[in-house]
Design a protein around this motif. Structure first.
Motif, short mmCIF file in Angstrom:
data_model
loop_
_atom_site.label_atom_id
_atom_site.label_comp_id
_atom_site.label_asym_id
_atom_site.label_seq_id
_atom_site.Cartn_x
_atom_site.Cartn_y
_atom_site.Cartn_z
N ASP A 181 124.92 -9.59 64.87
CA ASP A 181 125.68 -8.69 65.74
C ASP A 181 125.38 -7.23 65.41
O ASP A 181 125.25 -6.39 66.31
N VAL B 265 121.80 -6.37 66.82
CA VAL B 265 121.73 -6.13 68.28
C VAL B 265 122.43 -4.83 68.65
O VAL B 265 121.99 -4.13 69.56
N ASN B 266 123.50 -4.49 67.94
CA ASN B 266 124.15 -3.22 68.26
C ASN B 266 123.28 -2.03 67.85
O ASN B 266 123.23 -1.03 68.55
N THR B 267 122.59 -2.16 66.72
CA THR B 267 121.64 -1.10 66.35
C THR B 267 120.54 -1.00 67.41
O THR B 267 120.15 0.10 67.81
N ILE C 103 120.70 -1.79 70.61
CA ILE C 103 121.12 -1.20 71.89
C ILE C 103 121.39 0.29 71.77
O ILE C 103 121.13 1.04 72.71
N GLU C 104 121.86 0.73 70.61
CA GLU C 104 122.02 2.18 70.45
C GLU C 104 120.67 2.88 70.54
O GLU C 104 120.54 3.95 71.14
N ALA C 105 119.66 2.27 69.94
CA ALA C 105 118.32 2.85 69.99
C ALA C 105 117.78 2.81 71.43
O ALA C 105 117.22 3.79 71.92
N HIS D 169 119.70 -10.56 73.89
CA HIS D 169 121.00 -9.87 73.89
C HIS D 169 120.85 -8.37 74.09
O HIS D 169 121.58 -7.77 74.88
N SER D 170 119.90 -7.76 73.38
CA SER D 170 119.76 -6.31 73.53
C SER D 170 119.20 -5.97 74.91
O SER D 170 119.53 -4.93 75.47
N ILE E 33 119.75 -7.66 77.81
CA ILE E 33 120.84 -7.74 78.81
C ILE E 33 121.77 -6.54 78.66
O ILE E 33 122.17 -5.92 79.63
N ALA E 34 122.10 -6.22 77.41
CA ALA E 34 123.10 -5.19 77.17
C ALA E 34 122.62 -3.79 77.51
O ALA E 34 123.42 -2.87 77.66
N THR E 35 121.32 -3.61 77.63
CA THR E 35 120.81 -2.29 77.99
C THR E 35 120.26 -2.29 79.41
O THR E 35 119.68 -1.30 79.85
N ARG F 296 117.58 -3.83 60.29
CA ARG F 296 118.02 -4.59 59.10
C ARG F 296 119.10 -3.86 58.33
O ARG F 296 119.71 -4.45 57.43
N THR G 10 128.90 -4.47 61.72
CA THR G 10 129.94 -4.42 62.76
C THR G 10 131.17 -5.21 62.31
O THR G 10 131.12 -5.98 61.36
#
Lengths: 326, 326, 326, 326
Positions: free
Chosen positions: C144, C147-149, C151-153, C183-184, C186-188, C259, C264
């Motif tokens: 988690d 993938v959040n790292t 999507i921020e990028a 996941h990244s 779809i989320a972006t 990494r 989160t």
């Protein structure tokens, strides 16, 4: 089964990060199925005032990552009167809208349920609330973002708590639900978590703070839900100060930062899946349900069951939380 | 000029992000120059209690990015008494400490000034405070991080303010200094900024809110410094509610999140440069000064002049702020 | 059932955010149950080299929010030889260790499985990998956060892609698993997602880019998993440039930022629950299993089944992804 | 002095975070002074293609916090030909535009300079580039955001470097300028910083890595500017692997994430001040200058002097950097 041709989407009640991702999914899935899609501004109020705009694919470009809601939101008392709903219905009919997606909380679902009982417009609800207190779904849109915002804030507070050996009492949102408190408390290693669903004995907490002081553990974080019976962080602080007048105590109320910000990956995907499923449900003739996620699968709940959940906190979590913070 | 051989470093007063970067710079620059470097825990209190530890290069590894202070901090009334300072001096002498670096605010500098007048231990001050209200330096350690934390929070609040067309009154830190309010207000496009240094006529603000309402600009952010004469955000909210009873108003007090978190690039570099300069000053025999940055160059100010600054706000900024938010 | 008295915990293989939260949970749950808990440094290598340290509650204070692993990690070929494992066993016996918790990926579990077959030390595995490719669990520690790292990028990259109307090809981690990409992506709102598990026809992508160009949609993001058969982002870029020589194309390889970083909320809670469950499993005599989460409940899988999962991507997700990005 | 009535603003060259804040400031300051303000899309290309749109106050609402540029940007060769500039001029005249604000880098300023020499339209340049390599200003719009993005990424990389005791070679942007490398390297405690302006002897670095290995300091970060003579991170990695074949080395190229993201407080304020000053300059008849910030005051430089700066790195910084990372 009546074919759906023109659908509308609105956001209602308190806003939650990820609502934009849900709106985007509804609009683009609708357009893909050659529906006309409308956006209703300001929730039910926009239905009453006929603030209803056609949406294109581009209307929702570059919003998946934005907090807030491009459709704006509002509370609208008039819609909870028969006359208000009638006016809303007439406005929808002006656009030939024959399907409605409502993104909001349990209050908004009650309105949708009433509306769909009275008029021939099927409604689909999507749970959009940071509080995660809706029956029929494991997650609500916005919860994951809110808890991550909370833990980033609490991590910062721990930095200064640790520098000063201080006790902080931190209030998080969630109205009368303790999910944000529970999750953010575990994730930040809070020494105590006070949830509305779980009776906390303030005397126990004070005894524990005193025991910690004896073993020189002076940094303590208490995370308290805003709806806790003591009156939130200020209430707790007063009780503690009364019994531990020398404690170096600070209060932080995290407040509305928990409602904003770019949604997390999980909220964006959740919102996308739910918006996608909502349009598919309308196309398949599934009416008057809330789209939820249960065990990572889409799950439909009749709108009148999608009320506020009275979920019990798992006692194992509460025990774990105490052990890990020790 | 007496040679310095053993130096100590401490953090004092309210903590600020970047203090760790400053400690790291003092320790490693000292070691590079073959000094023995000691860390004093809990500020002046640790001098009185002899909580003084030898530091190695490794003691400060991997801390440049951490908020808080590994040396911890505290306020210590006893040090402001002659007897307290004498005890502190005796403890420093036990370790043969002949130079002291104090990272803190103007209160801490006053203590250092007194101490260095009474005893033969030269003191160097580094301005560590999020408030940026110290004379003799353009920036203080922690200010840039604090304003960036504030704007991230206010950006999130704007998301939800915008979704609901709401007025938010947001209180930022800074004690009686308005720098955090001014910078975070401009950077978030706040409609009004209320600083202690600048008289704000609440009637003007209310007239402006009414004008905005007439032109349907309903989202308004007011950023107010905690030390504003109205009593901060709650005071302002009360005054507004009294005159605009129908306004949909919310208060957010950002609080201690502004003191924590990983320091920004600017704060890490500022702290590194200042810590490096502090040791060089001790080696060069420069005594009892605060290390500041003026026009991007290291600048020394006698400790007794490094008091709280009464800087005037540039009226051009205030004007600009109004124009840009319109 | 043999009683467990002394347990050890180690992190092995590639590090993942949340490993520290898992270590903390193992240590504190063990101490709560009056066990002696040891930390093994550098994974199996530390077992061979007897780098085994006693852990207290304080040893794991203030680490729940830290990326990396305080126990460090390494790959160790020797442990995959019988002689190596024998040496490791002898070192554990010096400390009377009678239970072992291994936080790592499928390679580490194979080692643990072999070790527990040969010697009388029960092993519990915790899935710590950003790749989420382990059978027997819905989530792995670190996924988690990764993938959040990502999507921020990618959100940042979209800013500049949008400013320039550019095509970006972005490579994410995951080895031969496509979960991070899916996941990244779809989320972006990525226009194309290329996963190893799912055959992507580059000709189709190029045809789609050409169609987008005709309708003036010039900003396109392609998210590709590092293990994709085309050779990752550089391979894809070459194929595209070959066929669309005029395309304004850029490659970004997100790399090791995925990494690191503070875990989160979900990863911290997941790791805490798993670490807590691992110790309980040892106390209850459950041996040689991996602790997983299935449908939000703790689930045990025999270590020899906790291999790399060959999970199929849900075709509905792939379809949704295409519709929503259009 | 000719009165200005209609002004245009454009963004040109590589985008930089904060450009939107500058556009907002130009638009709103212009409107405040009762000018008509136009936005030119895609830089000079939009002047040639007459993509020139009227801007209102609302056009720039809610953009101060956004990365990228709402006016988009492009490179345009045609504008560097006399015929292209003539066409651009004719299009501006269609809108009666008599003042132009160009936000970009030194290349864009050269174009503006030529244009203003040939035609009677005064031009004001604002330095918008993450590279900070423009003469006549202490800061450029976007630099502070880029270095903060870089340090967040490098902090994450240090987490995993530290877990594995690895050497990472990290490439940052800046073209042939080393500012991003220098600032991000100091702020993350990088063991070595390789800037184009400063000759780095790779043999020295390798000797240092070997010395570190002997004292068991195995985690090392090398930050290298993309324009370094060795060919960036990949070039450096090859040289190191050649001489230290057993080193556990990884390369990360941070890439375009450095161009995006929400601007920092400093960049938002800098951009706001510069945009505000640009319009004031036009109103006061100051022509063909770049607006810079020197010692925190607005400073005008003739456009033809606002070329790429050949600033020397302060040798004291380089020395400090080595001492602090030891």
């Amino acid at each position: 089964m009546k074919k759906v041709n023109n659908i509308a989407v609105l956001t209602s009640g308190g806003d939650a990060p990820g609502m934009n991702a849900a709106v985007r999914a509804v609009v683009r899935t609708g357009i893909y199925h050659q529906l006309n899609v409308y956006g209703v501004m300001y929730g039910y109020r926009g239905m009453l005032k006929n603030e209803i705009l056609p949406m294109e694919s581009k209307s929702v470009a570059n919003i998946i990552q934005r907090g807030g809601t491009i459709l704006k939101t509002a509370r609208c008392k008039e819609f909870y009167e028969p006359a208000g709903r009638k006016k809303a219905y007439e406005n929808l009919k002006k656009h030939n809208i024959d399907g409605l997606v409502v993104i909001g909380g349990d209050g908004s679902f009650k309105g949708a349920q009433k509306f769909s009982e009275e008029f021939d417009i099927p409604c689909i609800g999507l749970p959009g609330t940071i509080d995660k207190d809706i029956a029929g779904t494991d997650f609500t849109i916005g919860f994951d973002t809110a808890v991550n915002t909370a833990i980033e804030a609490i991590d910062k507070i721990r930095d200064t708590a640790d520098a000063h050996d201080r006790l902080f009492i931190i209030e998080v949102m969630g109205r009368d639900a303790g999910y944000i408190a529970l999750h953010s408390g575990i994730a930040t290693g809070a020494e105590h978590i006070m949830m509305p669903e779980h009776k906390s004995d303030v005397d126990d907490i004070i005894a524990d703070l005193q025991a910690n002081e004896r073993r020189r553990k002076l940094v303590n974080l208490i995370v308290v839900a805003e709806g806790h019976e003591t009156g939130g962080a200020n209430g707790v602080a007063e009780m503690i100060k009364h019994q531990l007048p020398n404690a170096d105590t600070r209060v932080c109320i995290l407040g509305h930062i928990q409602r904003g910000g770019s949604p997390t990956c999980q909220d964006r995907i959740l919102a996308s899946r739910m918006g996608y499923a909502a349009v598919n449900a309308l196309l398949e003739g599934t009416h008057n349900v809330m789209v939820g996620i249960v065990n990572d699968r889409i799950h439909y709940t009749p709108l009148d069951h999608a009320c506020k959940a009275k979920q019990e906190m798992d006692p194992e979590w509460v025990k774990m939380c105490k052990i890990l913070a020790s």
